[in-house]
Design a protein around this motif. Structure first.
Motif, PDB file in Angstrom:
ATOM      1  N   ALA A 139       0.842  -1.198   0.000  1.00 54.62           N
ATOM      2  CA  ALA A 139       0.000   0.000   0.000  1.00 54.62           C
ATOM      3  C   ALA A 139       0.879   1.250   0.000  1.00 54.62           C
ATOM      4  CB  ALA A 139      -0.911  -0.008   1.220  1.00 54.62           C
ATOM      5  N   PRO A 140       0.575   2.225  -0.842  1.00 56.04           N
ATOM      6  CA  PRO A 140       1.373   3.466  -0.849  1.00 56.04           C
ATOM      7  C   PRO A 140       1.230   4.226   0.468  1.00 56.04           C
ATOM      8  CG  PRO A 140      -0.028   3.309  -2.814  1.00 56.04           C
ATOM      9  CD  PRO A 140      -0.475   2.236  -1.868  1.00 56.04           C
ATOM     10  N   THR A 141       2.180   5.091   0.742  1.00 56.29           N
ATOM     11  CA  THR A 141       2.173   5.847   1.999  1.00 56.29           C
ATOM     12  C   THR A 141       2.263   7.351   1.782  1.00 56.29           C
ATOM     13  OG1 THR A 141       4.583   5.606   2.178  1.00 56.29           O
ATOM     14  CG2 THR A 141       3.219   3.933   3.273  1.00 56.29           C
ATOM     15  N   GLY A 142       2.243   7.811   0.542  1.00 55.54           N
ATOM     16  CA  GLY A 142       2.421   9.225   0.266  1.00 55.54           C
ATOM     17  C   GLY A 142       1.146  10.038   0.396  1.00 55.54           C
ATOM     18  N   ALA A 214      -2.167   8.679  -8.262  1.00 57.88           N
ATOM     19  CA  ALA A 214      -2.636   7.313  -8.516  1.00 57.88           C
ATOM     20  C   ALA A 214      -1.627   6.278  -8.037  1.00 57.88           C
ATOM     21  CB  ALA A 214      -2.924   7.126 -10.001  1.00 57.88           C
ATOM     22  N   HIS A 215      -0.345   6.602  -8.121  1.00 62.91           N
ATOM     23  CA  HIS A 215       0.698   5.629  -7.782  1.00 62.91           C
ATOM     24  C   HIS A 215       1.130   5.683  -6.324  1.00 62.91           C
ATOM     25  CE1 HIS A 215       2.223   5.442 -12.243  1.00 62.91           C
ATOM     26  NE2 HIS A 215       0.971   5.064 -12.107  1.00 62.91           N
ATOM     27  N   THR A 216       1.022   6.855  -5.680  1.00 67.45           N
ATOM     28  CA  THR A 216       1.706   7.004  -4.393  1.00 67.45           C
ATOM     29  C   THR A 216       0.833   7.458  -3.239  1.00 67.45           C
ATOM     30  OG1 THR A 216       2.353   9.330  -4.741  1.00 67.45           O
ATOM     31  CG2 THR A 216       3.820   7.628  -5.650  1.00 67.45           C
ATOM     32  N   ASP A 217      -0.393   7.937  -3.474  1.00 70.99           N
ATOM     33  CA  ASP A 217      -1.183   8.465  -2.366  1.00 70.99           C
ATOM     34  C   ASP A 217      -1.693   7.321  -1.490  1.00 70.99           C
ATOM     35  OD1 ASP A 217      -2.559  11.443  -1.875  1.00 70.99           O
ATOM     36  OD2 ASP A 217      -3.621   9.768  -0.917  1.00 70.99           O
ATOM     37  N   GLN A 218      -1.677   7.536  -0.190  1.00 73.40           N
ATOM     38  CA  GLN A 218      -2.090   6.489   0.747  1.00 73.40           C
ATOM     39  C   GLN A 218      -3.603   6.266   0.755  1.00 73.40           C
ATOM     40  OE1 GLN A 218      -1.507   7.694   4.928  1.00 73.40           O
ATOM     41  NE2 GLN A 218      -1.206   9.794   4.151  1.00 73.40           N
ATOM     42  N   LYS A 222      -8.641   8.356  -3.330  1.00 70.33           N
ATOM     43  CA  LYS A 222      -7.959   9.308  -4.213  1.00 70.33           C
ATOM     44  C   LYS A 222      -7.292   8.583  -5.379  1.00 70.33           C
ATOM     45  CE  LYS A 222      -5.566  12.684  -2.331  1.00 70.33           C
ATOM     46  NZ  LYS A 222      -4.626  13.363  -1.415  1.00 70.33           N
ATOM     47  N   ARG A 223      -6.717   7.410  -5.120  1.00 73.27           N
ATOM     48  CA  ARG A 223      -6.099   6.653  -6.215  1.00 73.27           C
ATOM     49  C   ARG A 223      -7.157   6.225  -7.237  1.00 73.27           C
ATOM     50  NH1 ARG A 223      -3.751   3.911  -1.836  1.00 73.27           N
ATOM     51  NH2 ARG A 223      -4.391   1.824  -2.515  1.00 73.27           N
ATOM     52  N   GLU A 224      -8.327   5.807  -6.736  1.00 68.97           N
ATOM     53  CA  GLU A 224      -9.419   5.432  -7.635  1.00 68.97           C
ATOM     54  C   GLU A 224      -9.888   6.626  -8.466  1.00 68.97           C
ATOM     55  OE1 GLU A 224     -13.940   3.562  -7.297  1.00 68.97           O
ATOM     56  OE2 GLU A 224     -13.104   4.751  -5.663  1.00 68.97           O
ATOM     57  N   ALA A 257     -10.941   0.494 -11.137  1.00 67.42           N
ATOM     58  CA  ALA A 257     -11.000   1.701 -11.952  1.00 67.42           C
ATOM     59  C   ALA A 257      -9.967   1.658 -13.071  1.00 67.42           C
ATOM     60  CB  ALA A 257     -10.788   2.936 -11.070  1.00 67.42           C
ATOM     61  N   ALA A 258      -8.743   1.276 -12.721  1.00 69.23           N
ATOM     62  CA  ALA A 258      -7.677   1.249 -13.723  1.00 69.23           C
ATOM     63  C   ALA A 258      -7.992   0.263 -14.841  1.00 69.23           C
ATOM     64  CB  ALA A 258      -6.348   0.892 -13.064  1.00 69.23           C
TER      65      ALA A 258
END
Length: 375
Positions: A139-142, A214-218, A222-224, A257-258
Motif C-alpha cells: 500500500a502506498p504511503t504518500g 494514482a501511484h503514491t497516495d495512501q 484518491k487513487r481510484e 478503476a484502472a
C-alpha cells in the motif's frame, strides 16, 4: 449493464467505449425546466447465487448455507424495504462457511442489472494455499494534494450522473459522445457536459500530478478517482502507461478503476498497449471486479493479437472455463469472447466442447514464454 445500488458490496460495471477530445466544449446553456423525474423503482428479481474460486469444495456444499437464508430464485425484492435483510442474510451465509472451512478470503458481491431489473450474487472465495491470489503491491504511503479541484469536480460529475441514471433520465446503455478515453453514462447530457468541462480542461494540465497521486497516495479513494480522471489524459499511450501499475494496487477500488479504463483504452487501440502478463495475473484476482475487467481487457488484447494463445490457455484456461459457466453475464460474456477469438470457433455455451478445445490446444501448443504465474 450493471447498476449501482446504495448498499453495495462491489459494483460490477462493464467497460464502455471512448474517444478523445482535449479541448473544453463551449459552455452549454442550462437545460429547460422539466417536471421532476419519477423515482426509479428499486424492485429487482433475484436470479440466484453462485460461487467462484475454490479448488477444494463443491459449489453445492458452500452455497447450501446461503440458500437456507436467501429467498428463492425468481423472488421480487424491493431493495428499499428488503435490502438490509438481504445483505444480512448474505453475511450470515458467509459467516457459516468461514467457520466450517476457513478461507483466505470470502466476499459477497451483488450485481444489479438495470436493463431487466434483475439481481444476482457471486460469492468469491480464496482457498488456504492460494494466498498468492491476494498478493499485490505494498500500500502506498504518500500524500499528493488535489490539483485545481479536479477530485471534487469528478465527484460532482459522478454524483449527478448517478442521480440521472437512477431517476431514468439517462440510460446505462448510453456512453456516447465520449470526450475521454473512457466514459460512464449519458456523457452527452447537457448537465453532464457542463460538469465535464473542468475535467477536459484541467486533467491534461495536471496529468503528471494525477499519475503521482494514482501511484503514491495512501488514500485508495484518491487513487481510484485519479485513475478515472487519467482517462482525460493527452494520449492513449500515456493513459495506458499511467494506469498499468494500478493493476497491482493493494486495494480493489483503484484496481477496478484502472482496468475499467484500460479496457476502454485498449478496445480502440490499433495495437496492444497493456502487458499480457499483467492481464493474465489479474484474471486470477480474488474478486469478480478483478476478473471481469481483466477478461474484458484480455478480450480487447486478443482481438489485436492471438499469437500468445498457448500461454493464455496454459495460464488462464481453467479460469476462463469457470467464468464461461457463470450465470453472471459480466463474467460469462468476456470469457466466451476470449475463447471464440482464440479458437476461431463458436460452440455457443456448450462448455464440454470448449473444455475439449482448451485441453487439446494446451496439449499441442505449449507456452511461448515462461509462465509468470506458475505455482
Amino acid at each position: 449493464m450493471a447498476r449501482r445500488l446504495r448498499w453495495l458490496v462491489p459494483l460490477m460495471l462493464l467497460g464502455g467505449c471512448a474517444h478523445h477530445q482535449v479541448e473544453a466544449p463551449h459552455a452549454q446553456p442550462p437545460p429547460p425546466a422539466k417536471a421532476p423525474a419519477a423515482k426509479a423503482t428499486m424492485v429487482y428479481r433475484f436470479e440466484g447465487i453462485e460461487l467462484f474460486g475454490t479448488r477444494k469444495y463443491t459449489r453445492e456444499e458452500l452455497l447450501a448455507p446461503y440458500l437456507a437464508e436467501l429467498p428463492t430464485a425468481g423472488t421480487l425484492l424491493d431493495m428499499e424495504k428488503d435490502g438490509t435483510a438481504f445483505i444480512q442474510a448474505l453475511a450470515k451465509g458467509k459467516e457459516t462457511i468461514q467457520s466450517r472451512h476457513g478461507f483466505a478470503l470470502i466476499r459477497n458481491s451483488v450485481t444489479a442489472y438495470a436493463k431487466d431489473m434483475t439481481l444476482r450474487v457471486t460469492v468469491d472465495v480464496v482457498d488456504l494455499g492460494d494466498e498468492w491470489r491476494l498478493e499485490y503491491a505494498p500500500a502506498p504511503t504518500g500524500s499528493v494534494p488535489e490539483p485545481d479541484g479536479l477530485l471534487a469536480a469528478w465527484s460532482t460529475y459522478l454524483t449527478r450522473m448517478w442521480k440521472l441514471v437512477n431517476t431514468g433520465v439517462i440510460s446505462t446503455e448510453d456512453t456516447e459522445p465520449c470526450r475521454a478515453f473512457h466514459c460512464f453514462y449519458g456523457p452527452g447530457h447537457p448537465e453532464l457536459m457542463q460538469l465535464e468541462a473542468p475535467l477536459l480542461a484541467g486533467v491534461p494540465t495536471h496529468f503528471e500530478t494525477l499519475v503521482r497521486m494514482a501511484h503514491t497516495d495512501q488514500d485508495p479513494k484518491k487513487r481510484e478517482q485519479a485513475a478515472y480522471l487519467l482517462a482525460y489524459g493527452p494520449s492513449r499511450e500515456e493513459v495506458a502507461r499511467a494506469l498499468v501499475p494500478l493493476m497491482s494496487d493493494s486495494n480493489e477500488a483503484p484496481r477496478n478503476a484502472a482496468m475499467r479504463v484500460l479496457w476502454s483504452v485498449q478496445e480502440k487501440a490499433d495495437r496492444p498497449l497493456v502487458p499480457l502478463e499483467k492481464v493474465l495475473r489479474a484474471i486470477h484476482g480474488p474478486l469478480i471486479s478483478d476478473r471481469n475487467k481483466a477478461a474484458g481487457l484480455l478480450a480487447a488484447l486478443v482481438s489485436k493479437d492471438t499469437s500468445q494463445r498457448g500461454l493464455i490457455l496454459h495460464e488462464t484456461g481453467e479460469v476462463l472455463l469457470e467464468m464461461a459457466t457463470a450465470k453472471q453475464v459480466i463474467e460469462r460474456k468476456p470469457a466466451l469472447d476470449i475463447l471464440r477469438t482464440l479458437s476461431g470457433k463458436d460452440f455457443g455455451e456448450d462448455l464440454a466442447s470448449w473444455r475439449a478445445w482448451v485441453q487439446e490446444t494446451r496439449a499441442t501448443q505449449p507456452p511461448r514464454a515462461p509462465s509468470p504465474n506458475q505455482r
